[in-house]
Structures are given as structure tokens and as C-alpha cells.
Design a protein around this motif. Structure first.
Motif, mmCIF file in Angstrom:
data_model
loop_
_atom_site.group_PDB
_atom_site.id
_atom_site.type_symbol
_atom_site.label_atom_id
_atom_site.label_comp_id
_atom_site.label_asym_id
_atom_site.label_seq_id
_atom_site.Cartn_x
_atom_site.Cartn_y
_atom_site.Cartn_z
ATOM 1 N N ASN A 113 -1.395 26.064 -3.888
ATOM 2 C CA ASN A 113 -0.967 24.710 -4.223
ATOM 3 C C ASN A 113 -1.336 23.807 -3.049
ATOM 4 O O ASN A 113 -0.814 23.983 -1.942
ATOM 5 N N VAL A 114 -2.253 22.905 -3.277
ATOM 6 C CA VAL A 114 -2.734 22.015 -2.227
ATOM 7 C C VAL A 114 -1.953 20.704 -2.313
ATOM 8 O O VAL A 114 -2.127 19.918 -3.251
ATOM 9 N N TYR A 115 -1.088 20.481 -1.345
ATOM 10 C CA TYR A 115 -0.371 19.212 -1.302
ATOM 11 C C TYR A 115 -1.311 18.077 -0.914
ATOM 12 O O TYR A 115 -1.315 17.026 -1.539
ATOM 13 N N TYR A 116 -2.076 18.317 0.150
ATOM 14 C CA TYR A 116 -2.968 17.278 0.665
ATOM 15 C C TYR A 116 -4.234 17.906 1.210
ATOM 16 O O TYR A 116 -4.190 18.952 1.853
ATOM 17 N N GLU A 117 -5.355 17.244 0.953
ATOM 18 C CA GLU A 117 -6.612 17.581 1.608
ATOM 19 C C GLU A 117 -6.661 16.837 2.937
ATOM 20 O O GLU A 117 -5.873 15.926 3.183
ATOM 21 N N GLY A 118 -7.602 17.199 3.791
ATOM 22 C CA GLY A 118 -7.718 16.488 5.054
ATOM 23 C C GLY A 118 -8.689 17.157 5.988
ATOM 24 O O GLY A 118 -9.479 18.018 5.580
ATOM 25 N N GLU A 119 -8.619 16.765 7.252
ATOM 26 C CA GLU A 119 -9.503 17.284 8.281
ATOM 27 C C GLU A 119 -8.701 18.111 9.277
ATOM 28 O O GLU A 119 -7.527 17.868 9.512
ATOM 29 N N GLY A 120 -9.382 19.066 9.887
ATOM 30 C CA GLY A 120 -8.741 19.859 10.926
ATOM 31 C C GLY A 120 -8.165 21.156 10.384
ATOM 32 O O GLY A 120 -8.536 21.633 9.310
ATOM 33 N N ALA A 158 6.815 18.847 2.894
ATOM 34 C CA ALA A 158 5.380 18.553 2.958
ATOM 35 C C ALA A 158 5.146 17.047 2.932
ATOM 36 O O ALA A 158 4.303 16.521 3.683
ATOM 37 N N ASP A 159 5.874 16.353 2.077
ATOM 38 C CA ASP A 159 5.737 14.890 2.032
ATOM 39 C C ASP A 159 6.153 14.252 3.360
ATOM 40 O O ASP A 159 5.493 13.332 3.862
ATOM 41 N N ALA A 160 7.257 14.746 3.926
ATOM 42 C CA ALA A 160 7.729 14.207 5.202
ATOM 43 C C ALA A 160 6.737 14.487 6.318
ATOM 44 O O ALA A 160 6.514 13.646 7.206
ATOM 45 N N LEU A 161 6.117 15.656 6.286
ATOM 46 C CA LEU A 161 5.121 16.009 7.309
ATOM 47 C C LEU A 161 3.923 15.072 7.220
ATOM 48 O O LEU A 161 3.437 14.567 8.243
ATOM 49 N N LYS A 162 3.431 14.822 6.022
ATOM 50 C CA LYS A 162 2.301 13.907 5.834
ATOM 51 C C LYS A 162 2.648 12.504 6.301
ATOM 52 O O LYS A 162 1.890 11.869 7.038
ATOM 53 N N THR A 163 3.804 11.996 5.870
ATOM 54 C CA THR A 163 4.198 10.628 6.195
ATOM 55 C C THR A 163 4.400 10.452 7.693
ATOM 56 O O THR A 163 3.950 9.471 8.301
ATOM 57 N N THR A 164 5.077 11.411 8.316
ATOM 58 C CA THR A 164 5.356 11.309 9.749
ATOM 59 C C THR A 164 4.075 11.418 10.568
ATOM 60 O O THR A 164 3.920 10.729 11.579
ATOM 61 N N ALA A 165 3.160 12.260 10.144
ATOM 62 C CA ALA A 165 1.869 12.356 10.837
ATOM 63 C C ALA A 165 1.131 11.029 10.779
ATOM 64 O O ALA A 165 0.560 10.573 11.782
ATOM 65 N N ALA A 166 1.150 10.387 9.618
ATOM 66 C CA ALA A 166 0.486 9.090 9.479
ATOM 67 C C ALA A 166 1.141 8.039 10.370
ATOM 68 O O ALA A 166 0.453 7.212 10.984
ATOM 69 N N GLU A 167 2.453 8.092 10.462
ATOM 70 C CA GLU A 167 3.180 7.138 11.322
ATOM 71 C C GLU A 167 2.810 7.308 12.785
ATOM 72 O O GLU A 167 2.897 6.356 13.572
ATOM 73 N N HIS A 168 2.394 8.522 13.152
ATOM 74 C CA HIS A 168 1.964 8.790 14.529
ATOM 75 C C HIS A 168 0.469 8.574 14.716
ATOM 76 O O HIS A 168 -0.086 8.931 15.769
ATOM 77 N N GLY A 169 -0.188 8.018 13.707
ATOM 78 C CA GLY A 169 -1.602 7.701 13.820
ATOM 79 C C GLY A 169 -2.519 8.902 13.735
ATOM 80 O O GLY A 169 -3.678 8.822 14.142
ATOM 81 N N MET A 170 -2.034 10.002 13.171
ATOM 82 C CA MET A 170 -2.857 11.208 13.074
ATOM 83 C C MET A 170 -3.676 11.186 11.791
ATOM 84 O O MET A 170 -3.229 10.686 10.758
ATOM 85 N N LYS A 171 -4.878 11.747 11.853
ATOM 86 C CA LYS A 171 -5.666 11.929 10.653
ATOM 87 C C LYS A 171 -4.999 12.971 9.758
ATOM 88 O O LYS A 171 -4.376 13.910 10.246
ATOM 89 N N GLN A 172 -5.161 12.767 8.445
ATOM 90 C CA GLN A 172 -4.551 13.707 7.512
ATOM 91 C C GLN A 172 -5.188 15.088 7.636
ATOM 92 O O GLN A 172 -6.405 15.226 7.622
ATOM 93 N N PHE A 173 -4.358 16.084 7.795
ATOM 94 C CA PHE A 173 -4.798 17.477 7.852
ATOM 95 C C PHE A 173 -4.399 18.160 6.548
ATOM 96 O O PHE A 173 -3.481 17.717 5.851
ATOM 97 N N PRO A 174 -5.076 19.253 6.183
ATOM 98 C CA PRO A 174 -4.725 19.946 4.943
ATOM 99 C C PRO A 174 -3.321 20.545 5.011
ATOM 100 O O PRO A 174 -2.917 21.108 6.039
ATOM 101 N N ILE A 175 -2.584 20.417 3.916
ATOM 102 C CA ILE A 175 -1.266 21.033 3.788
ATOM 103 C C ILE A 175 -1.258 21.810 2.475
ATOM 104 O O ILE A 175 -1.434 21.225 1.404
ATOM 105 N N TRP A 176 -1.076 23.118 2.588
ATOM 106 C CA TRP A 176 -1.076 24.007 1.428
ATOM 107 C C TRP A 176 0.272 24.721 1.329
ATOM 108 O O TRP A 176 0.982 24.865 2.314
#
Length: 282
Positions: free
Chosen positions: A8-15, A35-53
Motif C-alpha cells: 500500500n503506497v501512501y505517497y510516492e517521492g524521492e529518497g 502516515a498523513d502526519a509524517l507527510k504533512t510534518t515533513a512538508a512543514e519542515h521544507g523536506m522533499k516528499q519521500f516514499p511512504i509505504w
């Protein structure tokens, strides 16, 4: 003769991918909010989206139930002594098939058994580990026998009743676990699991090896996360695990007023701890 997984791929990304491994007796959905909180918080810290499975374990959610042969055969008592190893191989195969060499492996409870076994068998595939509400020890003889009894009952009757205790609460449990919302959600998730799949995971867990010797071999960064009201993996169990990982640096997070399924009960707190781990390796 390999075990198949449903990813189950929550998000695609780099890294480097973050692979979330769920606990028993539910499926990957216990990670949804985290998983949603991890994606949102990473974006708030200016990080590129990484894959989350979050792959479903065999027999969980949409995960196919392996044959006895593909599970590596049964012991005389019905446990799968090679089941955890076969599953660890399947997770790493999934990673490699997607074109990645390493992952940040996050395992809660039974998922923690899996990622420690990945460390044992495939340390080259480990960029970092997060051990959540879990343990390294094998089952006692009593617990092993209990798992086999549950497996037989689930298989023979199709019942979910032997594991419905995961949806029940006591006065000593966390506020969230005592809530109607928790009881209703976990009751629904458990009832949606195939009874034969619950049995497979019980037989696999019953036959797993002791993994305490793995702890001192870990050199990748590690996060240890647990709820302060976890009845099976409280800080008194998790702190010695952290201390045993002497070849790496380990950050330990205790989530307060929290039970065994920390990523479900307090998804933001767990996501914050996971993001700190991701930032150490991305």
C-alpha cells in the motif's frame, strides 16, 4: 516458493522509502493517520516528499495467505519456524523490485519482529530502524502454545473472538483505548481480517527466533517508541532494548497516556519521532 505481499503506497517521492509495518491483529490501516502526519510534518519542515509505504503482512488486509510450503513448513506443534524469515525476505524483495537498495523500516509490535529479522538477514537493506511497542525476545512456551491454540480455533471455526481482546480496554489503559471510537474501530478492523490470516500470523509469531542477539549488531540509526501505558511493551521493556543497541545511536520516545498501538493513538507524536529519524538519513 516465495511469500507474496500486497503493498500500500501512501505517497510516492524521492529518497529512501519509509516502510511502515503494522501490528497484530490488524492491517496497514493502523498507520493511516500517522502516515498523513509524517507527510504533512515533513512538508512543514521544507523536506522533499519521500516514499511512504505500508505493506499488508501475509494474511492481513489484502495480503495473500501463504501455503505451508511457502512458509517454510511447520514444526510438530504447528508453528512456522521459518515464517518470519520468509516474510523478511519478501519485504526486502519488494523493496528491491521497486528499485531501492535500502529503507527506513518502522515496525510496531509484530512489525517490530519483522524489521529486527530484516536487520538479521539483510542488514545491507537497512538505512534506519524504528522499533515501536515491540520486543526482541521469542515467545515463552506458554505464549507459543497459546498462539497455536488461537490459530487452530480461528482456522476451524472462522472466529475472531480469541483476538478481540485487542479491541477491549481496562481501567488501567490509556484514555484513547478506553474510548468508544477505539473499541469500534479495532473491532471493525479485526472482524475484517480473514480468520485464516490471523492464524497464519499467530503460527509465524509462535515459531520466530529470539532476536536479542541482533540488537548489538545494529549500526544504522534507531528510534525506539512506546506508550507509557502499553501493557506488553512499556518503557520498562523498551528501554533495555534501546540500551542493548550499543553500536549505534538510539533516540527513545515515550508517548504519554498511550497504549500498545501508539501510531494509532497518538499519530502526530509518533510521526514527529519518525521524522527526526528520517532527517538523520535522508
Amino acid at each position: 516458493m516465495t511469500i507474496e505481499l500486497h503493498n500500500n503506497v501512501y505517497y510516492e517521492g524521492e529518497g529512501i522509502p519509509v516502510v511502515l509495518v503494522h501490528g497484530f491483529p490488524v492491517d496497514h490501516r493502523m498507520w493511516n493517520e500517522c502516515a498523513d502526519a509524517l507527510k504533512t510534518t515533513a512538508a512543514e519542515h521544507g523536506m522533499k516528499q519521500f516514499p511512504i509505504w505500508a505493506p499488508d503482512m501475509p494474511g492481513a488486509g489484502e495480503g495473500p495467505i501463504p501455503s505451508d510450503e511457502n512458509s517454510g513448513g511447520k514444526d510438530t506443534d504447528g508453528a512456522f519456524p521459518n515464517g518470519l524469515d520468509r516474510m523478511a525476505d519478501a519485504y526486502v524483495d519488494l523493496l528491491h523490485a521497486a528499485g531501492y537498495d535500502k529503507a527506513i523500516w518502522v515496525g510496531l509490535s509484530m512489525g517490530g519482529y519483522l524489521i529486527l529479522d530484516i536487520q538479521r538477514l539483510h542488514p545491507e537493506a537497512v538505512a534506519a530502524l524504528a522499533l515501536c511497542d515491540t520486543k526482541a525476545a521469542a515467545d515463552s512456551e506458554k505464549m507459543r502454545a497459546k498462539r497455536i491454540t488461537i490459530a487452530k480455533e480461528c482456522e476451524s471455526t472462522g472466529t475472531h473472538e480469541p483476538v478481540m481482546g485487542f479491541a477491549a480496554a481496562t481501567p488501567e489503559d490509556s484514555t484513547i483505548k478506553q474510548s468508544d471510537a477505539y473499541r469500534e474501530q479495532f473491532t471493525a478492523w479485526i472482524n475484517e481480517q480473514p480468520a485464516e490470516g490471523i492464524a497464519w500470523r499467530e503460527r509465524m509469531a509462535a515459531g520466530r527466533p529470539d532476536l536479542n542477539d541482533v540488537l548489538s549488531t545494529i549500526t544504522a540509526p534507531v528510534a525506539v517508541i512506546c506508550g507509557d501505558k502499553d501493557p506488553s511493551s512499556p518503557p520498562s521493556v523498551m528501554a533495555p532494548i534501546a540500551d542493548a543497541m550499543t553500536a549505534t545511536s538510539t533516540d527513545m520516545t515515550v508517548v504519554f497516556d498511550c497504549g500498545h498501538f501508539s501510531a494509532y493513538e497518538h499519530p502526530q507524536a509518533v510521526a514527529d519521532a519518525l521524522l527526526a529519524l528520517v532527517r538523520r538519513v535522508q
